[in-house]
Write an enzyme that holds these catalytic residues in place. Structure first.
Site, PDB file in Angstrom:
ATOM      1  N   PHE A 150       0.825  -1.181   0.111  1.00 15.54           N
ATOM      2  CA  PHE A 150       0.137  -0.013   0.029  1.00 15.54           C
ATOM      3  C   PHE A 150       0.901   1.304   0.220  1.00 15.54           C
ATOM      4  O   PHE A 150       0.348   2.277  -0.438  1.00 15.54           O
ATOM      5  CB  PHE A 150      -0.982   0.118   1.309  1.00 15.54           C
ATOM      6  CG  PHE A 150      -0.261   0.390   2.511  1.00 15.54           C
ATOM      7  CD1 PHE A 150      -0.123   1.634   2.756  1.00 15.54           C
ATOM      8  CD2 PHE A 150       0.065  -0.680   3.418  1.00 15.54           C
ATOM      9  CE1 PHE A 150       0.688   2.062   3.980  1.00 15.54           C
ATOM     10  CE2 PHE A 150       0.738  -0.194   4.645  1.00 15.54           C
ATOM     11  CZ  PHE A 150       0.957   1.115   4.715  1.00 15.54           C
ATOM     12  N   CYS A 282       9.607   1.554   3.425  1.00 12.20           N
ATOM     13  CA  CYS A 282      10.348   0.484   3.923  1.00 12.20           C
ATOM     14  C   CYS A 282      11.844   1.241   4.026  1.00 12.20           C
ATOM     15  O   CYS A 282      12.514   0.461   4.594  1.00 12.20           O
ATOM     16  CB  CYS A 282      10.477  -0.561   2.802  1.00 12.20           C
ATOM     17  SG  CYS A 282      10.928   0.372   1.150  1.00 12.20           S
TER      18      CYS A 282
HETATM   19  P1  NAD Z   1       1.425  -6.938   2.998  1.00 10.49           P
HETATM   20  O1  NAD Z   1       2.548  -7.856   2.854  1.00 10.49           O
HETATM   21  O2  NAD Z   1       0.390  -6.853   3.917  1.00 10.49           O
HETATM   22  O3  NAD Z   1       0.752  -6.444   1.077  1.00 10.49           O
HETATM   23  C1  NAD Z   1       1.562  -6.828   0.254  1.00 10.49           C
HETATM   24  C2  NAD Z   1       0.846  -7.386  -0.793  1.00 10.49           C
HETATM   25  O4  NAD Z   1       0.488  -8.716  -0.486  1.00 10.49           O
HETATM   26  C3  NAD Z   1      -0.600  -6.707  -0.974  1.00 10.49           C
HETATM   27  O5  NAD Z   1      -0.877  -6.717  -2.558  1.00 10.49           O
HETATM   28  C4  NAD Z   1      -1.590  -7.625  -0.333  1.00 10.49           C
HETATM   29  O6  NAD Z   1      -2.869  -7.767  -0.892  1.00 10.49           O
HETATM   30  C5  NAD Z   1      -0.877  -9.025  -0.646  1.00 10.49           C
HETATM   31  N1  NAD Z   1      -1.252  -9.836   0.605  1.00 10.49           N
HETATM   32  C6  NAD Z   1      -1.237  -9.589   2.000  1.00 10.49           C
HETATM   33  N2  NAD Z   1      -1.759 -10.416   2.676  1.00 10.49           N
HETATM   34  C7  NAD Z   1      -1.416 -11.507   2.046  1.00 10.49           C
HETATM   35  C8  NAD Z   1      -1.396 -12.889   2.378  1.00 10.49           C
HETATM   36  N3  NAD Z   1      -1.620 -13.355   3.477  1.00 10.49           N
HETATM   37  N4  NAD Z   1      -1.428 -13.934   1.214  1.00 10.49           N
HETATM   38  C9  NAD Z   1      -0.888 -13.325  -0.021  1.00 10.49           C
HETATM   39  N5  NAD Z   1      -1.039 -12.191  -0.304  1.00 10.49           N
HETATM   40  C10 NAD Z   1      -1.095 -11.067   0.688  1.00 10.49           C
HETATM   41  O7  NAD Z   1       2.275  -5.243   2.974  1.00 10.49           O
HETATM   42  P2  NAD Z   1       1.591  -3.783   3.166  1.00 10.49           P
HETATM   43  O8  NAD Z   1       1.042  -3.690   4.523  1.00 10.49           O
HETATM   44  O9  NAD Z   1       0.752  -3.576   1.963  1.00 10.49           O
HETATM   45  O10 NAD Z   1       2.831  -2.909   2.792  1.00 10.49           O
HETATM   46  C11 NAD Z   1       3.901  -2.716   4.114  1.00 10.49           C
HETATM   47  C12 NAD Z   1       4.972  -3.726   3.958  1.00 10.49           C
HETATM   48  O11 NAD Z   1       5.690  -3.634   2.609  1.00 10.49           O
HETATM   49  C13 NAD Z   1       5.951  -3.243   4.936  1.00 10.49           C
HETATM   50  O12 NAD Z   1       6.580  -4.442   5.862  1.00 10.49           O
HETATM   51  C14 NAD Z   1       7.178  -2.545   4.284  1.00 10.49           C
HETATM   52  O13 NAD Z   1       8.180  -2.587   4.728  1.00 10.49           O
HETATM   53  C15 NAD Z   1       7.006  -3.389   2.937  1.00 10.49           C
HETATM   54  N6  NAD Z   1       7.737  -2.868   2.094  1.00 10.49           N
HETATM   55  C16 NAD Z   1       8.903  -3.145   1.753  1.00 10.49           C
HETATM   56  C17 NAD Z   1       9.592  -2.465   0.523  1.00 10.49           C
HETATM   57  C18 NAD Z   1      10.895  -3.001  -0.003  1.00 10.49           C
HETATM   58  O14 NAD Z   1      11.376  -2.774  -0.917  1.00 10.49           O
HETATM   59  N7  NAD Z   1      11.647  -3.809   0.853  1.00 10.49           N
HETATM   60  C19 NAD Z   1       9.127  -1.474  -0.072  1.00 10.49           C
HETATM   61  C20 NAD Z   1       7.920  -1.118   0.035  1.00 10.49           C
HETATM   62  C21 NAD Z   1       7.032  -1.650   1.262  1.00 10.49           C
END
Ligand code: NAD
Length: 499
Positions: A150, A282
């Protein structure tokens, strides 16, 4: 009645049919802004079928033509920058200037992808044996997918899709269900730029959609960015289904402040890196390691004043430095961590839990929080909070500070602030993290370098964008060719060797 979003498949909007929906909020008001269709596995299958159908023609299109599509896509993003930034502010809560900056960083990956004819060039070795030439090609994989978080609704999708599409793949994007507006718009812009329908399909959904993508045998590569537990699941499932996979994950980025650092510069850097985008980055700095008691005392005093004065308000108000968090659920989670830090015995120097900007009492707002005397055994230190909460840890030496960073489960970004070149160089070489800033708090590499963390911050071998992006979204074919055919080698029963 909130509007209902649609998927974007085959160049047009397609209403969801699963009967399952999620709610997308306006975090400034707390109201439901739209209903987001959650794709069923059958709907995902249909989107993948459409992308698979579009693949052969797109893969056979000259890289020059694909580059021209990218040039037009770049211009369209520029023309629609205000709209995209506004979508981010409304759906995610980033202040407008920050939202615009994040689109710009995504746009730079499109600019990189405009050079695809050059980036795809293979190798050629002439006459490696009698009449034999050896060369390698980079060819697209097929249908690739991107599953995005998100917190960067335009930038992260652009990291992946621009390079994947420019390389000749077709792409199914599954953005975060919390703020999918930008991704849907990017789908439309890609078609307006001249990409045939099906080259970029966008489906909205939750775990069901993701799992359908991870197990569909027609998907060749999975690019994921999100939290560590989901990244692990994505990595393991996609790999078990024979796919190429890169999964960028959570973070807890440290800034090490050495005693000789310019503290005013450090405080400015920490305000932006700790509280910008409400800490939902992140690459946010969530831990500051002050080396030496006097560094810690000065920092605490100057930082506390600034955190108390942080201007929290609606993201579209140019005076706001920090907007709301993305959802009520996330706000509660972040505040829960602040409660936990107090219980764990950390010293809460600034408590922003009860801040509510006037007129926006139902929005998902909180103020900045600052903890001091955080220790490595505390959960607020060990786990990712992903909110405007900065933890100060006190260290007695450079070695102790470096050791803290190295022992942490995450290794995304890290920064060191110092005037001592020797110390900075030593830190840069030894630290266990993927991206390092020297007097730079958020060292996000530019598009022509690669982005990726170490340890539990990334799974898989390839980073995002730069040449890793090109390698990830292509495979190498190596051709050994003999012309003219007139050279008779005779039947040979040994491994071919140079003659
Ligand atoms: P999230 O893991 O909840 O969701 C990411 C994606 O995975 C979304 O499209 C979501 O629909 C899907 N998803 C969620 N739960 C799932 C499940 N159980 N099974 C399959 N798919 C699922 O992450 P978020 O809350 O949207 O984003 C924040 C996180 O992303 C933080 O941990 C942040 O550090 C990380 N992030 C990392 C980077 C990087 O490059 N390392 C960059 C941006 C964000």
């Amino acid at each position: 009645m909130p509007e209902e979003l649609c998927h974007f498949i085959g160049g047009k909007t397609v209403a969801g049919t699963s009967g399952r929906y999620g709610e997308m909020f306006n975090p400034t008001t707390g109201e439901v802004a739209a209903r987001v269709p959650f794709a069923s596995s059958a709907e995902v299958e249909a989107a993948v079928t459409d992308s698979a159908k579009a693949f052969p023609t797109w893969a056979a299109t000259s890289p020059l033509v694909r580059a021209r599509v990218m040039f037009r896509f770049k211009s369209l993003i520029e023309e629609n920058m205000d709209e995209l930034a506004m979508l981010i502010s409304r759906q995610h809560g980033k202040v407008l200037s920050d939202a615009r900056g994040s689109v710009q960083r995504g746009l730079e990956v499109v600019e990189f992808a405009c050079g695809i004819p050059h980036l795809l060039k293979g190798e050629f070795s002439d006459n490696v044996s009698r009449g034999i030439d050896l060369y390698s090609l980079r060819q697209p994989l097929g249908v690739a997918t991107g599953i995005t978080p998100f917190n960067f609704p335009a930038m992260v999708p652009l990291w992946m899709l621009a390079i994947a599409v420019a390389c000749g793949n077709t792409f199914v994007l599954k953005p975060s269900e919390k703020d999918p507006g930008c991704s849907l718009r990017l789908g439309e812009l890609m078609v307006s730029a001249g990409a045939p329908p099906g080259v970029l399909n966008v489906i909205t959904g939750d775990r069901e959609a993701v799992d359908a993508l991870l197990t569909d045998e027609r998907i060749a590569a999975v690019s994921f960015v999100g939290s560590t537990p989901v990244a692990r699941h994505v990595y393991a499932t996609a790999a078990a289904h024979g796919k190429r996979v890169q999964a960028m994950a959570g973070a807890k980025n440290h800034m090490v402040v050495l005693p000789d650092a310019d503290i005013d510069q450090v405080v400015d850097a920490l305000m932006g890196a700790g509280y910008g985008s409400a800490g939902e980055r992140c690459m946010a700095i969530s831990v500051v390691v002050a080396v030496g008691e006097s560094t810690a005392e000065t920092l605490r005093e100057r930082l506390a004043r600034r955190v108390r004065d942080l201007r929290v308000g609606p993201p579209t108000d140019p005076k706001s430095e920090m907007g709301p968090l993305v959802t009520r659920e996330h706000l509660d989670k972040v505040k829960g961590y602040v409660d936990l830090g107090v219980e764990e015995g950390a010293d809460l120097v600034v408590d922003g839990r009860s801040l509510r900007p006037e007129g926006h009492e139902s929005g998902f707002f909180m103020g900045g929080c600052l903890f001091d005397h955080v220790t490595p055994d505390m959960r607020i230190y060990r786990e990712e909070i992903f909110g405007p909460v900065l933890c100060m840890v006190r260290a007695t030496s450079f070695e102790e500070a470096l050791d803290l960073v190295d022992r942490h489960q995450f290794g995304n970004g890290v920064a060191v602030f110092t005037r001592d070149g020797d110390a900075a160089r030593e830190f840069t070489h030894r630290v266990q993290a993927g991206m390092v800033g020297v007097n730079v708090p958020i060292p996000v590499p530019l598009s022509f370098y690669t982005f990726g963390g170490w340890k539990q911050s990334a799974f898989g071998d390839a980073n995002q964008h730069g040449m890793d992006g090109v390698r990830f979204f292509t495979r190498t074919k190596t051709v050994t060719s003999r012309w003219p055919t007139g050279i008779r080698a005779g039947a040979e029963f040994v491994m071919p060797t140079l003659k």
